[in-house]
Design an enzyme around this catalytic site. Sequence first.
Site, PDB file in Angstrom:
ATOM      1  N   TYR A 169       0.832  -1.215   0.000  1.00 33.62           N
ATOM      2  CA  TYR A 169       0.000   0.000   0.000  1.00 33.62           C
ATOM      3  C   TYR A 169       0.866   1.264   0.000  1.00 33.62           C
ATOM      4  O   TYR A 169       0.415   2.318  -0.407  1.00 33.62           O
ATOM      5  CB  TYR A 169      -0.883   0.042   1.247  1.00 33.62           C
ATOM      6  CG  TYR A 169      -2.204  -0.669   1.116  1.00 33.62           C
ATOM      7  CD1 TYR A 169      -2.278  -2.025   0.816  1.00 33.62           C
ATOM      8  CD2 TYR A 169      -3.400   0.023   1.324  1.00 33.62           C
ATOM      9  CE1 TYR A 169      -3.496  -2.672   0.725  1.00 33.62           C
ATOM     10  CE2 TYR A 169      -4.622  -0.617   1.233  1.00 33.62           C
ATOM     11  CZ  TYR A 169      -4.666  -1.965   0.934  1.00 33.62           C
ATOM     12  OH  TYR A 169      -5.881  -2.599   0.850  1.00 33.62           O
ATOM     13  N   LYS A 204       3.412 -15.404   2.397  1.00 32.18           N
ATOM     14  CA  LYS A 204       3.640 -16.129   1.144  1.00 32.18           C
ATOM     15  C   LYS A 204       5.150 -16.323   1.043  1.00 32.18           C
ATOM     16  O   LYS A 204       5.810 -15.888   0.095  1.00 32.18           O
ATOM     17  CB  LYS A 204       3.066 -15.325  -0.034  1.00 32.18           C
ATOM     18  CG  LYS A 204       3.036 -16.050  -1.360  1.00 32.18           C
ATOM     19  CD  LYS A 204       1.958 -17.133  -1.447  1.00 32.18           C
ATOM     20  CE  LYS A 204       2.102 -17.910  -2.749  1.00 32.18           C
ATOM     21  NZ  LYS A 204       1.138 -19.033  -2.850  1.00 32.18           N
ATOM     22  N   ASP A 207      -2.650 -18.369   0.581  1.00 33.77           N
ATOM     23  CA  ASP A 207      -3.657 -19.074  -0.225  1.00 33.77           C
ATOM     24  C   ASP A 207      -4.336 -20.161   0.612  1.00 33.77           C
ATOM     25  O   ASP A 207      -5.561 -20.308   0.601  1.00 33.77           O
ATOM     26  CB  ASP A 207      -3.040 -19.636  -1.529  1.00 33.77           C
ATOM     27  CG  ASP A 207      -1.710 -20.344  -1.327  1.00 33.77           C
ATOM     28  OD1 ASP A 207      -1.165 -20.324  -0.197  1.00 33.77           O
ATOM     29  OD2 ASP A 207      -1.203 -20.935  -2.301  1.00 33.77           O
ATOM     30  N   ASP A 214      -6.270  -7.124   4.338  1.00 30.71           N
ATOM     31  CA  ASP A 214      -7.427  -6.485   3.709  1.00 30.71           C
ATOM     32  C   ASP A 214      -8.313  -7.543   3.061  1.00 30.71           C
ATOM     33  O   ASP A 214      -9.532  -7.582   3.276  1.00 30.71           O
ATOM     34  CB  ASP A 214      -6.931  -5.480   2.652  1.00 30.71           C
ATOM     35  CG  ASP A 214      -8.077  -4.772   1.956  1.00 30.71           C
ATOM     36  OD1 ASP A 214      -8.994  -4.307   2.655  1.00 30.71           O
ATOM     37  OD2 ASP A 214      -8.057  -4.705   0.706  1.00 30.71           O
ATOM     38  N   ASP A 229     -12.276  -9.244   4.519  1.00 34.29           N
ATOM     39  CA  ASP A 229     -13.543  -9.201   3.760  1.00 34.29           C
ATOM     40  C   ASP A 229     -14.069 -10.629   3.609  1.00 34.29           C
ATOM     41  O   ASP A 229     -15.259 -10.889   3.763  1.00 34.29           O
ATOM     42  CB  ASP A 229     -13.347  -8.599   2.355  1.00 34.29           C
ATOM     43  CG  ASP A 229     -13.703  -7.113   2.289  1.00 34.29           C
ATOM     44  OD1 ASP A 229     -13.428  -6.396   3.273  1.00 34.29           O
ATOM     45  OD2 ASP A 229     -14.250  -6.676   1.253  1.00 34.29           O
TER      46      ASP A 229
END
Length: 353
Positions: A142, A190, A222, A246, A250
């Site tokens: 970000y 990751k 994942d 983020d 959700d």
Amino acid sequence: MEFKIALLPGDGIGPEIVGEAVKVLNRIGEKFGHRFLYTRALVGACAIDATGDPYPDETHAVCLDSDAVLFGAIGDPRYDNDPSASVRPEQGLLRMRKSLGLFANLRPVSLFETLIDRSPLKPEIVRGTDFICVRELTSGIYFGRPQGRSEDGNRAYDTCAYTREEVERVVRMAFELARERRRRLTVVDKANVLETSRLWREVAQGMAPSYSDITLEFMFVDNAAMQIVRQPTHFDVIVTENLFGDVLTDEASVISGSLGMLPSASLGSEVALFEPIHGSYPQATGKNIANPLATILSAAMMLDHLGLTVEGTAVRNAVDRTLKEGVVTEDLCLPGQRAFSTSEVGDNVCGGL
Ligand code: IPM
Ligand code: MN
């Protein structure tokens, strides 16, 4: 007691949902003998319209002068399909997080038993879910530089970067949280591909000996995305970098039945900020239909943070009662059930206090 609260309603449904949280705070004030002194300030598209800047200096000053900040949402479709816009509402949110030093975003994911049949997942999967995601909030992809385009516009790039110190402070917060909870910490990364993720692992492993009472595990993002919906009860505290956090939160919101239910607290070096995890829901603006509960629950987290834990619990219990009475907005309605308005839900929560 007296508390100075900065109110940053923002865009879209922001003013409506913050309005309901303020009603609830005022009711708490009456009942428990506190005074909340509010100062309103602009952020997001409304701030661009008024001043040209999505996070004006004045807003920053108001935040710094407060005991806590209650934030609604930002975003405006006018900017979403305009890739060439040089100023965007989201820049305000990012600058606010960065300049207030809010490096950790705590997003609790739990299930109100009444809503168990509202989740698209099977009840036996979601029952008992109670975890908290600690999302790093002021670094990673970000904020990494360089970010941009090649001269011909045909190549675009973002940079994901973390310093050891940035990782350490947020992982430490997650370890400490795990200590107050069920003592399991999952670092999501990751590390099989990304160098930043390997740094995250190295830092967490280095800290593990000081937290030998905590079960530490590492999970690729994942796989974590799958496990969150396959067996959400596995998790206690998750800590992860900005973008992964983020996306995963959700996803996790479907466990609770609606994105409109998830609150959050952003903590760091300066003042703390409380906000729902959902966005500005522009299609619902001004219609009095948005779910105010994520913001009301964020206000409850704010009360806890101000040391008013009895009051915070009272708000959560009142929300629980409202849900049990079936006073819910359309996102939580069962087929054939009448949807209540934003303000009816807020009034009902106040009535239960
Ligand atoms: C959130 C939002 C923001 C984010 C957007 C609006 C920039 O999705 O708070 O989760 O990505 O952090
Ligand atoms: Mn988000």
